[in-house]
Design an enzyme around this catalytic site. Structure first.
Site, PDB file in Angstrom:
ATOM      1  N   SER A  39      -2.521   4.328 -14.081  1.00  0.00           N
ATOM      2  CA  SER A  39      -3.534   4.022 -15.117  1.00  0.00           C
ATOM      3  C   SER A  39      -4.032   2.576 -15.145  1.00  0.00           C
ATOM      4  O   SER A  39      -4.889   2.245 -15.957  1.00  0.00           O
ATOM      5  CB  SER A  39      -3.044   4.387 -16.532  1.00  0.00           C
ATOM      6  OG  SER A  39      -3.144   5.777 -16.750  1.00  0.00           O
ATOM      7  N   THR A  40      -3.509   1.701 -14.257  1.00  0.00           N
ATOM      8  CA  THR A  40      -3.906   0.286 -14.358  1.00  0.00           C
ATOM      9  C   THR A  40      -5.166  -0.060 -13.556  1.00  0.00           C
ATOM     10  O   THR A  40      -5.573  -1.215 -13.512  1.00  0.00           O
ATOM     11  CB  THR A  40      -2.768  -0.656 -13.903  1.00  0.00           C
ATOM     12  OG1 THR A  40      -2.495  -0.398 -12.513  1.00  0.00           O
ATOM     13  CG2 THR A  40      -1.512  -0.462 -14.725  1.00  0.00           C
ATOM     14  N   GLY A  41      -5.779   0.947 -12.914  1.00  0.00           N
ATOM     15  CA  GLY A  41      -6.996   0.706 -12.150  1.00  0.00           C
ATOM     16  C   GLY A  41      -8.193   1.264 -12.898  1.00  0.00           C
ATOM     17  O   GLY A  41      -8.569   0.771 -13.970  1.00  0.00           O
ATOM     18  N   ALA A  42      -8.763   2.343 -12.361  1.00  0.00           N
ATOM     19  CA  ALA A  42      -9.966   2.949 -12.948  1.00  0.00           C
ATOM     20  C   ALA A  42      -9.751   3.343 -14.408  1.00  0.00           C
ATOM     21  O   ALA A  42     -10.699   3.305 -15.210  1.00  0.00           O
ATOM     22  CB  ALA A  42     -10.354   4.177 -12.132  1.00  0.00           C
ATOM     23  N   TYR A  43      -8.545   3.697 -14.785  1.00  0.00           N
ATOM     24  CA  TYR A  43      -8.285   4.142 -16.159  1.00  0.00           C
ATOM     25  C   TYR A  43      -8.088   2.994 -17.148  1.00  0.00           C
ATOM     26  O   TYR A  43      -7.963   3.231 -18.351  1.00  0.00           O
ATOM     27  CB  TYR A  43      -7.093   5.117 -16.191  1.00  0.00           C
ATOM     28  CG  TYR A  43      -7.446   6.536 -15.771  1.00  0.00           C
ATOM     29  CD1 TYR A  43      -8.733   6.876 -15.385  1.00  0.00           C
ATOM     30  CD2 TYR A  43      -6.488   7.548 -15.770  1.00  0.00           C
ATOM     31  CE1 TYR A  43      -9.059   8.179 -14.996  1.00  0.00           C
ATOM     32  CE2 TYR A  43      -6.804   8.856 -15.392  1.00  0.00           C
ATOM     33  CZ  TYR A  43      -8.089   9.155 -15.010  1.00  0.00           C
ATOM     34  OH  TYR A  43      -8.410  10.452 -14.639  1.00  0.00           O
TER      35      TYR A  43
ATOM     36  N   ASP B 257       0.890  -1.167   0.000  1.00  0.00           N
ATOM     37  CA  ASP B 257       0.000   0.000   0.000  1.00  0.00           C
ATOM     38  C   ASP B 257       0.927   1.215   0.000  1.00  0.00           C
ATOM     39  O   ASP B 257       1.693   1.419   0.948  1.00  0.00           O
ATOM     40  CB  ASP B 257      -0.849  -0.049   1.266  1.00  0.00           C
ATOM     41  CG  ASP B 257      -1.668   1.209   1.479  1.00  0.00           C
ATOM     42  OD1 ASP B 257      -1.496   2.191   0.717  1.00  0.00           O
ATOM     43  OD2 ASP B 257      -2.484   1.207   2.419  1.00  0.00           O
TER      44      ASP B 257
ATOM     45  N   VAL C  87      -5.894   4.704  -5.665  1.00  0.00           N
ATOM     46  CA  VAL C  87      -4.716   5.147  -4.931  1.00  0.00           C
ATOM     47  C   VAL C  87      -4.819   6.641  -4.590  1.00  0.00           C
ATOM     48  O   VAL C  87      -4.336   7.087  -3.550  1.00  0.00           O
ATOM     49  CB  VAL C  87      -3.434   4.774  -5.720  1.00  0.00           C
ATOM     50  CG1 VAL C  87      -3.220   5.643  -6.919  1.00  0.00           C
ATOM     51  CG2 VAL C  87      -2.224   4.768  -4.823  1.00  0.00           C
ATOM     52  N   ASP C  88      -5.476   7.394  -5.445  1.00  0.00           N
ATOM     53  CA  ASP C  88      -5.681   8.833  -5.215  1.00  0.00           C
ATOM     54  C   ASP C  88      -6.460   9.056  -3.911  1.00  0.00           C
ATOM     55  O   ASP C  88      -6.052   9.838  -3.033  1.00  0.00           O
ATOM     56  CB  ASP C  88      -6.454   9.392  -6.427  1.00  0.00           C
ATOM     57  CG  ASP C  88      -6.475  10.906  -6.505  1.00  0.00           C
ATOM     58  OD1 ASP C  88      -5.751  11.549  -5.716  1.00  0.00           O
ATOM     59  OD2 ASP C  88      -7.204  11.446  -7.356  1.00  0.00           O
TER      60      ASP C  88
HETATM   61  N1  AR6 Z   1      -1.275   1.508  -2.990  1.00  0.00           N
HETATM   62  C1  AR6 Z   1      -0.742   1.082  -4.159  1.00  0.00           C
HETATM   63  N2  AR6 Z   1      -1.482   0.846  -5.263  1.00  0.00           N
HETATM   64  C2  AR6 Z   1      -2.805   1.048  -5.171  1.00  0.00           C
HETATM   65  C3  AR6 Z   1      -3.456   1.493  -3.984  1.00  0.00           C
HETATM   66  C4  AR6 Z   1      -2.619   1.724  -2.863  1.00  0.00           C
HETATM   67  N3  AR6 Z   1      -3.112   2.149  -1.699  1.00  0.00           N
HETATM   68  N4  AR6 Z   1      -4.785   1.589  -4.229  1.00  0.00           N
HETATM   69  C5  AR6 Z   1      -4.976   1.214  -5.512  1.00  0.00           C
HETATM   70  N5  AR6 Z   1      -3.798   0.879  -6.072  1.00  0.00           N
HETATM   71  P1  AR6 Z   1      -6.156   3.750  -9.735  1.00  0.00           P
HETATM   72  P2  AR6 Z   1      -5.713   5.039 -12.356  1.00  0.00           P
HETATM   73  C6  AR6 Z   1      -3.489   0.424  -7.445  1.00  0.00           C
HETATM   74  O1  AR6 Z   1      -7.551   3.396 -10.101  1.00  0.00           O
HETATM   75  O2  AR6 Z   1      -6.015   3.748 -13.050  1.00  0.00           O
HETATM   76  C7  AR6 Z   1      -8.824   7.774  -9.303  1.00  0.00           C
HETATM   77  O3  AR6 Z   1     -10.176   7.886  -8.977  1.00  0.00           O
HETATM   78  C8  AR6 Z   1      -4.588  -0.167  -8.286  1.00  0.00           C
HETATM   79  O4  AR6 Z   1      -4.769  -1.542  -7.987  1.00  0.00           O
HETATM   80  O5  AR6 Z   1      -5.889   4.241  -8.382  1.00  0.00           O
HETATM   81  O6  AR6 Z   1      -4.509   5.834 -12.791  1.00  0.00           O
HETATM   82  C9  AR6 Z   1      -8.218   9.093  -9.764  1.00  0.00           C
HETATM   83  O7  AR6 Z   1      -8.816  10.189  -9.127  1.00  0.00           O
HETATM   84  C10 AR6 Z   1      -4.011   0.015  -9.674  1.00  0.00           C
HETATM   85  O8  AR6 Z   1      -3.093  -1.030 -10.003  1.00  0.00           O
HETATM   86  O9  AR6 Z   1      -5.542   4.863 -10.762  1.00  0.00           O
HETATM   87  C11 AR6 Z   1      -8.487   9.091 -11.235  1.00  0.00           C
HETATM   88  O10 AR6 Z   1      -9.779   9.576 -11.542  1.00  0.00           O
HETATM   89  C12 AR6 Z   1      -3.202   1.307  -9.564  1.00  0.00           C
HETATM   90  O11 AR6 Z   1      -3.073   1.582  -8.167  1.00  0.00           O
HETATM   91  C13 AR6 Z   1      -8.388   7.628 -11.607  1.00  0.00           C
HETATM   92  O12 AR6 Z   1      -8.691   6.891 -10.418  1.00  0.00           O
HETATM   93  C14 AR6 Z   1      -3.852   2.512 -10.225  1.00  0.00           C
HETATM   94  O13 AR6 Z   1      -5.264   2.464 -10.037  1.00  0.00           O
HETATM   95  C15 AR6 Z   1      -7.001   7.253 -12.043  1.00  0.00           C
HETATM   96  O14 AR6 Z   1      -7.002   5.930 -12.484  1.00  0.00           O
END
Ligand code: AR6
Length: 180
Positions: free
Chosen positions: A125-129, A18, A41-42
């Site tokens: 970018s590997t989550g919500a994006y 985390d 993560v944001d």
């Molecule tokens: N520590 C490390 N990695 C994490 C954590 C954490 N605490 N939480 C999630 N991840 P994402 P994006 C991973 O969706 O795809 C937000 O709403 C997760 O599993 O956080 O760049 C922003 O405000 C994934 O592999 O970011 C934007 O609107 C990675 O972090 C949007 O999401 C990125 O997932 C950005 O989307």
């Protein structure tokens, strides 16, 4: 298991974790352009850092995809949060790979400008994006390699904090190609 290599006098580390628990000079946030927080993560970074982060982000106001801005780190064990905006995956038709490269490159440049020695990244970018991990991993790691080659002896450690084992495995595979 963690994966660690040395390249141009910088340690590159892949580990599951985390990112809000990491101790580093700079922690990178996968933000959105409005910089007002969000999910993933944001959200976790804003919750752990406390309200000062949002206050600073509000003052900055905007970050283009591929760019990065810097704030303090509130209650996190870091000096800076580098907020970058990755691409939303649209099937690979909208220059997504280049924007992801720019997001890593801009973040590393901001870290260097702030004289940070240790930097922790999430998998931008590997989550919500929705950017597929099998392409995000080599894109991310090969961009980090290019930066380190151009700027040897600047950073002590670049850490990529992967949220689960599956993403770690994707990055480990790419590590072999980007850092042969
Ligand atoms: N520590 C490390 N990695 C994490 C954590 C954490 N605490 N939480 C999630 N991840 P994402 P994006 C991973 O969706 O795809 C937000 O709403 C997760 O599993 O956080 O760049 C922003 O405000 C994934 O592999 O970011 C934007 O609107 C990675 O972090 C949007 O999401 C990125 O997932 C950005 O989307």
């Amino acid at each position: 298991m963690d994966s660690i290599i040395d390249f141009c006098n910088t340690r590159v580390v892949l580990k599951v974790g985390d990112i809000t628990k990491e101790k580093a000079d700079a922690i990178v946030n996968a933000a959105n352009s409005r910089l007002l927080g969000g999910g993933g993560v944001d959200g976790a970074i804003h919750r752990a850092a406390g309200p000062s982060l949002l206050e600073e982000c509000r003052k900055i106001g905007w970050c283009d995809p591929g760019d990065a801005v810097v704030t303090g780190a509130g209650n996190l064990s870091a000096r800076y949060v580098i907020h970058t905006v990755g691409p939303v995956w649209r099937g690979g038709t909208k220059n997504e790979q280049k924007v992801l490269e720019n997001a890593y490159m801009s973040s590393l440049k901001r870290a260097m400008e702030k004289k940070a020695k240790t930097v922790a990244f999430p998998a931008i970018s590997t989550g919500a994006y929705g950017f597929p991990v099998e392409l995000a991993a080599p894109t991310s790691l090969c961009t980090i390699r290019s930066f380190l080659k151009a700027h040897p002896n600047v950073l002590k450690e670049v850490r990529i904090i992967l949220f689960n084992q599956k993403i770690l495995e994707g990055f480990k595979k790419a590590m072999k190609d980007c850092f042969p």
